[in-house]
Design a protein around this motif. Structure first.
Motif, mmCIF file in Angstrom:
data_model
loop_
_atom_site.group_PDB
_atom_site.id
_atom_site.type_symbol
_atom_site.label_atom_id
_atom_site.label_comp_id
_atom_site.label_asym_id
_atom_site.label_seq_id
_atom_site.Cartn_x
_atom_site.Cartn_y
_atom_site.Cartn_z
ATOM 1 N N GLN A 1 3.020 20.891 -0.745
ATOM 2 C CA GLN A 1 1.765 21.597 -0.429
ATOM 3 C C GLN A 1 0.705 21.229 -1.463
ATOM 4 O O GLN A 1 1.022 21.009 -2.629
ATOM 5 C CB GLN A 1 1.984 23.110 -0.354
ATOM 6 C CG GLN A 1 2.737 23.724 -1.509
ATOM 7 C CD GLN A 1 1.872 24.209 -2.640
ATOM 8 O OE1 GLN A 1 0.636 24.236 -2.549
ATOM 9 N NE2 GLN A 1 2.506 24.640 -3.730
ATOM 10 N N ASP A 2 -0.544 21.183 -0.988
ATOM 11 C CA ASP A 2 -1.635 20.746 -1.868
ATOM 12 C C ASP A 2 -2.587 21.889 -2.198
ATOM 13 O O ASP A 2 -3.749 21.656 -2.526
ATOM 14 C CB ASP A 2 -2.382 19.577 -1.230
ATOM 15 C CG ASP A 2 -3.074 19.948 0.072
ATOM 16 O OD1 ASP A 2 -3.708 19.074 0.679
ATOM 17 O OD2 ASP A 2 -2.973 21.124 0.497
ATOM 18 N N MET A 3 -2.099 23.125 -2.114
ATOM 19 C CA MET A 3 -2.978 24.281 -2.283
ATOM 20 C C MET A 3 -2.711 25.030 -3.589
ATOM 21 O O MET A 3 -3.225 26.123 -3.785
ATOM 22 C CB MET A 3 -2.776 25.229 -1.091
ATOM 23 C CG MET A 3 -3.180 24.604 0.224
ATOM 24 S SD MET A 3 -2.585 25.543 1.641
ATOM 25 C CE MET A 3 -0.893 24.988 1.714
ATOM 26 N N ASP A 4 -1.849 24.462 -4.454
ATOM 27 C CA ASP A 4 -1.512 25.106 -5.722
ATOM 28 C C ASP A 4 -0.873 26.484 -5.498
ATOM 29 O O ASP A 4 -1.080 27.418 -6.281
ATOM 30 C CB ASP A 4 -2.753 25.244 -6.621
ATOM 31 C CG ASP A 4 -2.369 25.388 -8.099
ATOM 32 O OD1 ASP A 4 -3.083 26.112 -8.834
ATOM 33 O OD2 ASP A 4 -1.352 24.797 -8.511
ATOM 34 N N HIS A 5 -0.101 26.598 -4.429
ATOM 35 C CA HIS A 5 0.562 27.862 -4.123
ATOM 36 C C HIS A 5 1.801 28.069 -4.977
ATOM 37 O O HIS A 5 2.561 27.134 -5.222
ATOM 38 C CB HIS A 5 0.966 27.896 -2.642
ATOM 39 C CG HIS A 5 -0.177 28.136 -1.726
ATOM 40 N ND1 HIS A 5 -0.046 28.037 -0.345
ATOM 41 C CD2 HIS A 5 -1.460 28.491 -1.949
ATOM 42 C CE1 HIS A 5 -1.205 28.331 0.218
ATOM 43 N NE2 HIS A 5 -2.084 28.598 -0.737
ATOM 44 N N GLU A 6 1.990 29.320 -5.405
ATOM 45 C CA GLU A 6 3.193 29.641 -6.189
ATOM 46 C C GLU A 6 4.417 29.805 -5.294
ATOM 47 O O GLU A 6 5.509 29.401 -5.643
ATOM 48 C CB GLU A 6 2.972 30.945 -6.980
ATOM 49 C CG GLU A 6 1.941 30.843 -8.101
ATOM 50 C CD GLU A 6 0.516 31.048 -7.626
ATOM 51 O OE1 GLU A 6 0.328 31.327 -6.426
ATOM 52 O OE2 GLU A 6 -0.411 30.927 -8.456
ATOM 53 N N ASN A 7 4.222 30.445 -4.140
ATOM 54 C CA ASN A 7 5.356 30.753 -3.261
ATOM 55 C C ASN A 7 5.603 29.630 -2.271
ATOM 56 O O ASN A 7 4.667 29.117 -1.657
ATOM 57 C CB ASN A 7 5.080 32.019 -2.448
ATOM 58 C CG ASN A 7 4.858 33.235 -3.311
ATOM 59 O OD1 ASN A 7 5.495 33.414 -4.336
ATOM 60 N ND2 ASN A 7 3.941 34.084 -2.877
ATOM 61 N N MET A 8 6.865 29.295 -2.103
ATOM 62 C CA MET A 8 7.239 28.355 -1.038
ATOM 63 C C MET A 8 8.514 28.855 -0.366
ATOM 64 O O MET A 8 9.364 29.488 -1.010
ATOM 65 C CB MET A 8 7.417 26.940 -1.601
ATOM 66 C CG MET A 8 6.120 26.352 -2.143
ATOM 67 S SD MET A 8 6.216 24.614 -2.572
ATOM 68 C CE MET A 8 6.186 23.842 -0.947
ATOM 69 N N PHE A 9 8.604 28.578 0.917
ATOM 70 C CA PHE A 9 9.671 29.154 1.745
ATOM 71 C C PHE A 9 10.279 28.075 2.652
ATOM 72 O O PHE A 9 9.575 27.182 3.117
ATOM 73 C CB PHE A 9 9.107 30.248 2.662
ATOM 74 C CG PHE A 9 8.357 31.339 1.959
ATOM 75 C CD1 PHE A 9 7.025 31.181 1.608
ATOM 76 C CD2 PHE A 9 8.985 32.532 1.657
ATOM 77 C CE1 PHE A 9 6.330 32.188 0.954
ATOM 78 C CE2 PHE A 9 8.287 33.554 1.008
ATOM 79 C CZ PHE A 9 6.964 33.379 0.665
ATOM 80 N N TRP A 10 11.558 28.222 2.915
ATOM 81 C CA TRP A 10 12.214 27.437 3.952
ATOM 82 C C TRP A 10 12.767 28.388 5.010
ATOM 83 O O TRP A 10 13.537 29.310 4.709
ATOM 84 C CB TRP A 10 13.356 26.594 3.395
ATOM 85 C CG TRP A 10 12.914 25.283 2.844
ATOM 86 C CD1 TRP A 10 12.834 24.923 1.538
ATOM 87 C CD2 TRP A 10 12.502 24.136 3.600
ATOM 88 N NE1 TRP A 10 12.396 23.633 1.425
ATOM 89 C CE2 TRP A 10 12.183 23.124 2.665
ATOM 90 C CE3 TRP A 10 12.371 23.863 4.967
ATOM 91 C CZ2 TRP A 10 11.733 21.858 3.065
ATOM 92 C CZ3 TRP A 10 11.928 22.611 5.349
ATOM 93 C CH2 TRP A 10 11.625 21.628 4.421
ATOM 94 N N TYR A 11 12.358 28.118 6.266
ATOM 95 C CA TYR A 11 12.854 28.863 7.413
ATOM 96 C C TYR A 11 13.633 27.922 8.323
ATOM 97 O O TYR A 11 13.344 26.735 8.408
ATOM 98 C CB TYR A 11 11.705 29.461 8.231
ATOM 99 C CG TYR A 11 11.053 30.664 7.630
ATOM 100 C CD1 TYR A 11 9.979 30.541 6.749
ATOM 101 C CD2 TYR A 11 11.489 31.947 7.946
ATOM 102 C CE1 TYR A 11 9.368 31.654 6.203
ATOM 103 C CE2 TYR A 11 10.885 33.074 7.406
ATOM 104 C CZ TYR A 11 9.820 32.915 6.541
ATOM 105 O OH TYR A 11 9.217 34.027 6.001
#
Lengths: 113, 115
Positions: free
Chosen positions: A25-35
């Motif tokens: 991701q290129d949004m500097d997000h802290e949270n990432m998820f796998w579904y």
């Protein structure tokens, strides 16, 4: 334009293989998820991460592991792929305190033969 | 644990007509969000509409509106003037703000729009 990119749209692997699904991701997000998405079952959470090197189990973590060495990348690992792991895998990300604003990738359809 | 139930696996509607998709949820939390997501054949999940639990007013987005009944724990989606491009899987989802804050999805409703 914000983006969550999954490296493969379709993937075919053999039983017993080690499989890596990549998400960036290129949004500097802290949270990432796998579904995982299966017909008639909806989306079920496998793992998530709220920081580099941090991970938390979701609802169906068995048979999977994850890696987050860099903030922008979250990898889902199938240590020994099995046919019951044939599914669509969706990655998503969000800011740390905005988990309600989730951005999704386009999914990887994995077939394990 | 929170659960989201979509009781209609498939629905169909005639173009230009109105259709309502059902969703119920179970939670003990008082502060949460509810969502409807659309997933067309491209597989990209698209947020259709969002409702904050503390807001009594039902959310609307152009042809999409919800009927949020907090006491009944019901959150239905109404699509007015249905278009061919509305054909997709629709997922109802919930996230609580007081606990683990994970998005929980229903099993989905496949909407077909007939010309």
């Amino acid at each position: 334009d914000v983006k969550v990119t999954q490296s493969s749209r379709y993937l075919v692997k053999r039983t017993g293989e080690k499989v890596f699904l990549e998400c960036v991701q290129d949004m500097d997000h802290e949270n990432m998820f796998w579904y995982r998405q299966d017909p008639g079952l909806g989306l079920r959470l496998i793992y998530f991460s709220y920081d580099v090197k941090m991970k938390e189990k979701g609802d169906i973590p068995e048979g999977y592991s994850v890696s987050r060495e860099k903030k922008e990348r979250f990898s889902l690992i199938l240590e020994s792929a099995s046919t019951n792991q044939t599914s669509m895998y969706l990655c998503a990300s969000s800011l740390l305190h905005q988990r309600e604003k989730l951005f999704f990738g386009s999914g990887t359809q994995l077939s394990v033969l | 644990a929170q659960t989201v139930t979509q009781s209609q696996p498939e629905m169909s509607v005639q173009e230009a007509e109105t259709v309502t998709l059902s969703c119920t949820y179970d939670t003990s939390e008082s502060d949460y969000y509810l969502f409807w997501y659309k997933q067309p054949p491209s597989r990209q999940m698209i947020l259709v509409i969002r409702q904050e639990a503390y807001k009594q007013q039902n959310a609307t987005e152009n042809r999409f509106s919800v009927n949020f009944q907090k006491a009944a724990k019901s959150f239905s989606l109404k699509i007015s003037d249905s278009q061919l491009g509305d054909a997709a899987m629709y997922f109802c989802a919930y996230i609580g703000l007081g606990g683990s804050e994970k998005l929980v999805f229903g099993k989905g409703t496949k909407l077909t729009v007939n010309p």
